[in-house]
Scaffold this active site. Structure first.
Site, PDB file in Angstrom:
ATOM      1  N   ARG A 123      -9.923  -2.913   1.809  1.00 36.60           N
ATOM      2  CA  ARG A 123      -9.946  -2.835   3.276  1.00 36.60           C
ATOM      3  C   ARG A 123     -11.012  -1.829   3.712  1.00 36.60           C
ATOM      4  O   ARG A 123     -11.747  -2.072   4.659  1.00 36.60           O
ATOM      5  CB  ARG A 123      -8.560  -2.399   3.770  1.00 36.60           C
ATOM      6  CG  ARG A 123      -8.460  -2.181   5.255  1.00 36.60           C
ATOM      7  CD  ARG A 123      -7.015  -2.107   5.703  1.00 36.60           C
ATOM      8  NE  ARG A 123      -6.368  -0.856   5.350  1.00 36.60           N
ATOM      9  CZ  ARG A 123      -5.051  -0.625   5.458  1.00 36.60           C
ATOM     10  NH1 ARG A 123      -4.261  -1.579   5.881  1.00 36.60           N
ATOM     11  NH2 ARG A 123      -4.549   0.530   5.139  1.00 36.60           N
ATOM     12  N   ARG A 143     -11.320   3.541   8.535  1.00 33.13           N
ATOM     13  CA  ARG A 143     -10.186   4.448   8.709  1.00 33.13           C
ATOM     14  C   ARG A 143     -10.414   5.680   7.856  1.00 33.13           C
ATOM     15  O   ARG A 143     -10.755   5.565   6.684  1.00 33.13           O
ATOM     16  CB  ARG A 143      -8.901   3.752   8.249  1.00 33.13           C
ATOM     17  CG  ARG A 143      -8.356   2.780   9.258  1.00 33.13           C
ATOM     18  CD  ARG A 143      -7.127   2.085   8.735  1.00 33.13           C
ATOM     19  NE  ARG A 143      -6.083   2.983   8.269  1.00 33.13           N
ATOM     20  CZ  ARG A 143      -4.793   2.680   8.290  1.00 33.13           C
ATOM     21  NH1 ARG A 143      -4.391   1.519   8.772  1.00 33.13           N
ATOM     22  NH2 ARG A 143      -3.907   3.522   7.840  1.00 33.13           N
ATOM     23  N   ARG A 176      -0.708   8.727   0.481  1.00 33.51           N
ATOM     24  CA  ARG A 176       0.077   7.916   1.433  1.00 33.51           C
ATOM     25  C   ARG A 176       1.171   7.147   0.694  1.00 33.51           C
ATOM     26  O   ARG A 176       2.295   7.018   1.192  1.00 33.51           O
ATOM     27  CB  ARG A 176      -0.845   6.963   2.186  1.00 33.51           C
ATOM     28  CG  ARG A 176      -1.681   7.704   3.217  1.00 33.51           C
ATOM     29  CD  ARG A 176      -2.902   6.907   3.636  1.00 33.51           C
ATOM     30  NE  ARG A 176      -2.578   5.671   4.309  1.00 33.51           N
ATOM     31  CZ  ARG A 176      -3.384   4.606   4.339  1.00 33.51           C
ATOM     32  NH1 ARG A 176      -4.540   4.625   3.714  1.00 33.51           N
ATOM     33  NH2 ARG A 176      -3.034   3.536   4.999  1.00 33.51           N
TER      34      ARG A 176
HETATM   35  P1  AMP Z   1      -0.389   3.354   9.262  1.00 33.39           P
HETATM   36  O1  AMP Z   1      -1.509   2.760  10.058  1.00 33.39           O
HETATM   37  O2  AMP Z   1       0.943   2.797   9.643  1.00 33.39           O
HETATM   38  O3  AMP Z   1      -0.640   3.296   7.776  1.00 33.39           O
HETATM   39  O4  AMP Z   1      -0.327   4.907   9.663  1.00 33.39           O
HETATM   40  C1  AMP Z   1      -1.423   5.773   9.422  1.00 33.39           C
HETATM   41  C2  AMP Z   1      -0.946   7.216   9.406  1.00 33.39           C
HETATM   42  O5  AMP Z   1      -0.375   7.540  10.669  1.00 33.39           O
HETATM   43  C3  AMP Z   1       0.132   7.535   8.391  1.00 33.39           C
HETATM   44  O6  AMP Z   1      -0.391   7.797   7.106  1.00 33.39           O
HETATM   45  C4  AMP Z   1       0.781   8.754   9.033  1.00 33.39           C
HETATM   46  O7  AMP Z   1      -0.023   9.900   8.872  1.00 33.39           O
HETATM   47  C5  AMP Z   1       0.756   8.381  10.500  1.00 33.39           C
HETATM   48  N1  AMP Z   1       1.964   7.621  10.907  1.00 33.39           N
HETATM   49  C6  AMP Z   1       2.009   6.341  11.370  1.00 33.39           C
HETATM   50  N2  AMP Z   1       3.251   5.982  11.665  1.00 33.39           N
HETATM   51  C7  AMP Z   1       4.044   7.046  11.368  1.00 33.39           C
HETATM   52  C8  AMP Z   1       5.438   7.287  11.424  1.00 33.39           C
HETATM   53  N3  AMP Z   1       6.297   6.340  11.855  1.00 33.39           N
HETATM   54  N4  AMP Z   1       5.885   8.514  11.039  1.00 33.39           N
HETATM   55  C9  AMP Z   1       5.047   9.479  10.615  1.00 33.39           C
HETATM   56  N5  AMP Z   1       3.713   9.303  10.504  1.00 33.39           N
HETATM   57  C10 AMP Z   1       3.208   8.103  10.885  1.00 33.39           C
END
Ligand code: AMP
Length: 189
Positions: free
Chosen positions: A127, A135, A146
């Site tokens: 990606r 990103r 992550r």
């Molecule tokens: P994602 O796009 O869902 O992979 O989210 C990217 C980043 O945003 C994550 O690695 C966290 O740092 C933060 N993040 C997104 N959603 C959450 C959540 N529900 N709780 C805590 N951190 C979040």
């Protein structure tokens, strides 16, 4: 239809959510997208969340819970919604349950996309290579962090959803159409 798309980073939640949005005409609510927009806009939320996101760590529950609770009150979410990337901790799930119950609503299905770790890393790096908008957290070191955060803080939620009778496990390693077909077999329509 009130859905949670659940799974580790790189499992394909965002891709599948977009197809569900088109077909079910309900919004995708991605906390990751909302946080990235806040970082880009330079808001207070973005300033607090940005460094944690770049480090592959979760942002504090109190930051994301408020965002989602408010978003769920909006008009377009009244017919249903697809939560993507939320809840990610047991306190987030508990707060969501309480907010929905207070509004006389509930989750119908938690769709868990099951993908082994080696495949996740490949996908995240793929990606990163393909994406026009890069990103900050799509690099190998952060990808491992992550996934570690997922294993430690998010995966235990599966037991919570299973107890509620909501967990629907789907093989996320097949092609995009195959995964989508399996999701539609669960949610119907
Ligand atoms: P994602 O796009 O869902 O992979 O989210 C990217 C980043 O945003 C994550 O690695 C966290 O740092 C933060 N993040 C997104 N959603 C959450 C959540 N529900 N709780 C805590 N951190 C979040």
């Amino acid at each position: 239809m009130n859905l949670i798309l659940f799974g580790p980073p790189g499992a394909g939640k965002g891709t599948q959510a977009q197809r569900l949005v088109q077909d079910l005409k309900i919004p995708q609510i991605s906390t990751g997208d909302i946080l990235r927009a806040a970082v880009k806009a330079g808001t207070e939320l973005g300033k607090r969340a940005g460094p944690l996101m770049a480090a592959g760590q979760l942002v504090p529950d109190e930051l994301v819970v408020g965002i989602v609770v408010e978003r769920l009150k909006e008009a377009d979410a009244q017919r249903g919604f697809i939560l993507d990337g939320f809840p990610r901790t047991v306190p987030q799930a508990t707060a969501l349950d309480a907010a929905l119950a207070a509004a006389g609503r509930k989750i119908q299905h938690v769709i868990s996309l099951e993908v082994p770790e080696a495949v996740l890393i490949q996908r995240i790096l793929g990606r990163a290579a393909q994406s026009a908008e890069k990103r900050a957290d799509d690099n190998e070191a952060t990808a491992h962090r992550r996934i570690a955060a997922y294993r430690a803080e998010t995966e235990p939620l599966k037991a919570h959803f299973a107890t509620q009778g909501l967990l629907r496990k789907i093989d996320g390693t097949v092609d995009v159409d195959g995964v989508y077909g399996a999701i539609r077999a669960v949610v119907g329509g």
